[in-house]
Design a protein around this motif. Structure first.
Motif, short mmCIF file in Angstrom:
data_model
loop_
_atom_site.label_atom_id
_atom_site.label_comp_id
_atom_site.label_asym_id
_atom_site.label_seq_id
_atom_site.Cartn_x
_atom_site.Cartn_y
_atom_site.Cartn_z
N THR A 101 0.85 -1.20 0.00
CA THR A 101 0.00 0.00 0.00
C THR A 101 0.88 1.24 0.00
N CYS A 119 0.62 5.62 1.00
CA CYS A 119 -0.22 6.65 1.64
C CYS A 119 -0.39 7.85 0.70
N SER A 150 1.93 4.42 9.16
CA SER A 150 1.79 5.00 7.82
C SER A 150 2.41 6.39 7.75
O1 X90 Z 1 0.87 4.04 4.46
C1 X90 Z 1 0.37 2.96 4.15
O2 X90 Z 1 0.76 2.32 3.15
C2 X90 Z 1 -0.75 2.40 5.01
C3 X90 Z 1 -0.32 1.41 6.01
C4 X90 Z 1 -1.42 0.99 6.97
C5 X90 Z 1 -1.07 -0.16 7.85
C6 X90 Z 1 -2.05 -0.61 8.88
C7 X90 Z 1 -3.49 -0.61 8.51
C8 X90 Z 1 -4.38 -1.37 9.50
C9 X90 Z 1 -5.79 -1.52 9.02
C10 X90 Z 1 -6.10 -3.44 10.66
C11 X90 Z 1 -6.55 -3.61 12.06
C12 X90 Z 1 -6.55 -2.42 12.96
C13 X90 Z 1 -5.21 -1.99 13.46
C14 X90 Z 1 -5.20 -0.76 14.32
C15 X90 Z 1 -3.84 -0.30 14.69
C16 X90 Z 1 -3.72 1.10 15.11
C17 X90 Z 1 -6.71 -2.33 9.88
#
Ligand code: X90
Length: 276
Positions: free
Chosen positions: A59, A61, A87
């Motif tokens: 992914t 952001c 992120s």
């Molecule tokens: O910047 C990017 O590429 C985005 C990365 C996002 C990584 C984590 C997303 C989590 C989504 C999972 C369960 C909830 C986790 C809560 C933690 C704070 C949903």
């Protein structure tokens, strides 16, 4: 004063009536293919295609430009970002704030690092919308929302941590546990905004009971709860019913995850944001 709420798409909110709102998309990439997490994306199709795809997927952001563009036209902006510990979205929003305030000297941007994602972001946005509607001062809202955020929480139940581990957001050892058939990892957004694992639950019923227990432990007393599910409406409904059985007057709302949360929460995943 022209107020605007700008959120990144990890909030699962693509339309937010009653206030000026823009969603800035995160992106899911798989080889040549890129999925933009906006209202036009067919999330079911993305999930199906990714299931067949054998290469690397990840992914990205929103960048500074994406945030800047979304701020345009407003002089009081609330920018709501997924946890800065998982992120770069929040860092990009902060850079965009600096540029926007320099090029629009009368404008103010408040960037909120939610240390969370999904339905906890929805709670924060709903509170902002309420106060903007009540014509509270920008400064008052800015102070108030930080206090409110100390009373919002996020729990999750996940059947698979594969995409989180592959992209370095949890340890491979943690992913292994969740990989066992029928085991769900129930956890929380930690105070630092990372995934904290609390329980390994066998079966969905156990996971749902555990979610409600953890909600109570964290001070839920029947106020707002917001449930997001990744193609698991039955579990979302079952959790809602458990909440209502205990607190008949609770304000509970169910929604589907967008692309970003679907990618990481994976098929069957549940997220619940709630107030204490
Ligand atoms: O910047 C990017 O590429 C985005 C990365 C996002 C990584 C984590 C997303 C989590 C989504 C999972 C369960 C909830 C986790 C809560 C933690 C704070 C949903």
């Amino acid at each position: 004063m022209k107020f605007k709420i700008v959120s990144d798409s990890s909030s699962n909110i693509f339309s937010f009536p009653g206030v000026d709102h823009v969603s800035v998309p995160l992106r899911i990439n798989a080889g040549e293919k890129e999925y933009v997490d906006d209202e036009n994306l067919d999330v079911a199709r993305m999930v199906a295609e990714l299931r067949e795809y054998k290469g690397r997927s990840g992914t990205s952001c929103p960048n500074v430009h994406d945030w800047l563009q979304a701020f345009e036209g407003a002089d009081r902006v609330f920018a709501i970002a997924i946890t800065s510990n998982l992120s770069g979205s929040c860092a990009a929003a902060l850079e965009a704030k600096a540029i926007y305030e320099e090029t629009h000297p009368e404008a103010k941007v408040c960037v909120l690092d939610t240390l969370s994602t999904g339905p906890e972001m929805r709670l924060i946005m709903e509170k902002l919308r309420q106060w903007i509607g009540e014509k509270l001062d920008y400064e008052k809202i800015r102070e108030g929302i930080r206090e409110y955020m100390t009373r919002t929480h996020l729990l999750f139940s996940l059947e698979s941590l594969t995409n989180l581990a592959r992209n370095g957001r949890v340890s491979p050892a943690a992913a292994k546990i969740a990989g066992v058939l029928g085991i769900r990892v129930v956890g929380a957004a930690s105070p630092e905004g990372t995934l904290q694992q609390l329980h390994k639950c066998r079966g969905e019923k156990k996971a749902l009971d555990t979610l409600l227990e953890e909600m109570l432990l964290r001070g839920f007393r029947g106020d707002k709860a917001r449930i997001a599910h990744c193609f698991n409406p039955d579990a979302a409904q079952a959790l809602k019913e458990r909440v209502l059985a205990k607190f008949p007057k609770a304000d509970v709302h169910i929604e589907a995850t967008g692309a970003l949360c679907s990618f990481y929460a994976e098929q069957g995943g549940l997220l619940v944001g709630f107030e204490s």
